[in-house]
Write an enzyme that holds these catalytic residues in place. Structure first.
Site, PDB file in Angstrom:
ATOM      1  CE  LYS A 211      -4.273   1.557   2.176  1.00  0.00           C
ATOM      2  NZ  LYS A 211      -4.989   1.864   0.942  1.00  0.00           N
TER       3      LYS A 211
ATOM      4  CD  GLU B 287      -7.021  -2.959  -6.212  1.00  0.00           C
ATOM      5  OE1 GLU B 287      -7.409  -3.214  -5.076  1.00  0.00           O
ATOM      6  OE2 GLU B 287      -5.926  -2.425  -6.460  1.00  0.00           O
TER       7      GLU B 287
HETATM    8  N1  PMP Z   1      -7.833  -1.489  -3.178  1.00  0.00           N
HETATM    9  C1  PMP Z   1      -7.255  -0.294  -3.148  1.00  0.00           C
HETATM   10  C2  PMP Z   1      -6.544   0.186  -4.359  1.00  0.00           C
HETATM   11  C3  PMP Z   1      -7.320   0.493  -1.988  1.00  0.00           C
HETATM   12  O1  PMP Z   1      -6.744   1.694  -1.956  1.00  0.00           O
HETATM   13  C4  PMP Z   1      -8.019   0.017  -0.860  1.00  0.00           C
HETATM   14  C5  PMP Z   1      -8.103   0.840   0.400  1.00  0.00           C
HETATM   15  N2  PMP Z   1      -8.796   2.033   0.198  1.00  0.00           N
HETATM   16  C6  PMP Z   1      -8.640  -1.234  -0.942  1.00  0.00           C
HETATM   17  C7  PMP Z   1      -8.504  -1.976  -2.108  1.00  0.00           C
HETATM   18  C8  PMP Z   1      -9.370  -1.816   0.242  1.00  0.00           C
HETATM   19  O2  PMP Z   1      -8.439  -2.202   1.210  1.00  0.00           O
HETATM   20  P1  PMP Z   1      -8.787  -2.217   2.768  1.00  0.00           P
HETATM   21  O3  PMP Z   1      -9.945  -3.103   2.930  1.00  0.00           O
HETATM   22  O4  PMP Z   1      -7.564  -2.739   3.419  1.00  0.00           O
HETATM   23  O5  PMP Z   1      -9.107  -0.806   3.149  1.00  0.00           O
END
Ligand code: PMP
Length: 289
Positions: free
Chosen positions: A149, A182
């Site tokens: 991330k 995604e």
């Molecule tokens: N994909 C992306 C690109 C993201 O930035 C996020 C978080 N905003 C998610 C998926 C979801 O991840 P999480 O459930 O850990 O917030």
């Protein structure tokens, strides 16, 4: 607002980062978005673990322990007098010279913000979102590890621009092979014949904490679930679809590329998962006071 910055809680006006920080110059750093509900931080351990893994993967040597980062996060939330909200925790490569070399940045910087967030208007949780496919592709895992991330969100931002210009709030991003990866800031699930499906991480999805929570919840609720490569066909013909993310939580999708999904309303399994998720966030988490 009190911001935690490199060991001190300071007023927002005093929370400053150098223009020589490589987080700013190159997007060189990692971050987490974390929610707190009812005075408890949801999945704090999991987020901090992912932060440390992201940092390790990009060769940032964290000068704080896992426990310390959890403690600093709790202190920041407590210092802002909120009971429900959103935490942004950012670790940058730190101050260096002009030029890419990260080894010339001796110490990373960390800051923690505790604020509120509402990603989507409430009506979409009841009526569902309309989303589209965008042309911007997810980079392959060999170019950018999808689990990290990182502060490099330009790929997602270009996709978000396309979504908004197409009149949608979210867009599905495909990878180079044309498989669904995604959305720009959320993971995706579909329901087909009673089974939940979600794309593989190696198809270019972030290993979302909410995604993992839904996988666990599905097992508890007795809903079969598979992680597998999906194409647009799978979404077009799905019975139900929803997105997941820390900020978005669980949000139904009722239209995709202007085609109706299921009967065009949030489906029963989506509503069950959404309710179970709400219940979980309200009764679990790390107290911060
Ligand atoms: N994909 C992306 C690109 C993201 O930035 C996020 C978080 N905003 C998610 C998926 C979801 O991840 P999480 O459930 O850990 O917030």
């Amino acid at each position: 607002m009190n911001i935690w910055l490199d060991g001190n809680l300071v007023d927002e006006s005093e929370a400053r980062i150098s223009v020589f920080d490589h987080g700013l110059l190159y997007g060189d750093g990692v971050f987490e978005g974390i929610r707190f509900y009812n005075g408890r931080i949801f999945k704090l351990e999991e987020h901090i673990r992912r932060l440390f893994d992201s940092a390790k993967a990009i060769v940032i040597d964290m000068p704080w322990t896992h426990e310390e980062v959890c403690r600093f996060t709790c202190e920041t939330v407590a210092a802002n007098g909120l009971t429900d909200g959103y935490i942004r925790l950012v670790v940058t490569r730190g101050k260096g010279s002009l030029g890419l070399n990260p080894f010339q940045c001796p110490v990373p910087s960390m800051f923690i913000i505790a604020d509120t967030i509402q990603l989507y208007p409430e009506e979409h949780y009841l009526k569902g979102l309309s989303i589209v496919t965008c042309g911007t592709r997810r980079p392959p895992p060999a170019a950018l590890m999808p689990q990290v991330k990182s502060l490099n969100y330009l790929n997602n931002i270009m996709a978000k621009v396309e979504a908004i210009q197409a009149g949608a709030l979210e867009a599905v991003m495909l990878n180079e092979q044309g498989y669904v990866a995604e959305c720009t800031g959320d993971n995706l699930f579909i329901l087909k014949n009673g089974t939940l499906h979600t794309p593989l991480i190696n198809d270019g999805a972030l290993d979302g904490i909410t995604r993992a929570t839904i996988i666990e919840l599905a097992a508890t609720l007795g809903i079969p679930l598979v992680e597998k490569s999906l194409t647009r066909y799978d979404i077009y013909t799905a019975d139900e679809c929803f997105l997941t993310g820390t900020a978005a939580e669980v949000i139904p999708v009722v239209a995709y590329d202007r085609r109706v999904i299921g009967d065009g309303t949030p489906g029963p399994v989506t509503r069950r998962v959404l309710e179970a998720y709400k219940d979980l966030v309200n009764r679990t988490g790390t107290p911060f006071r």
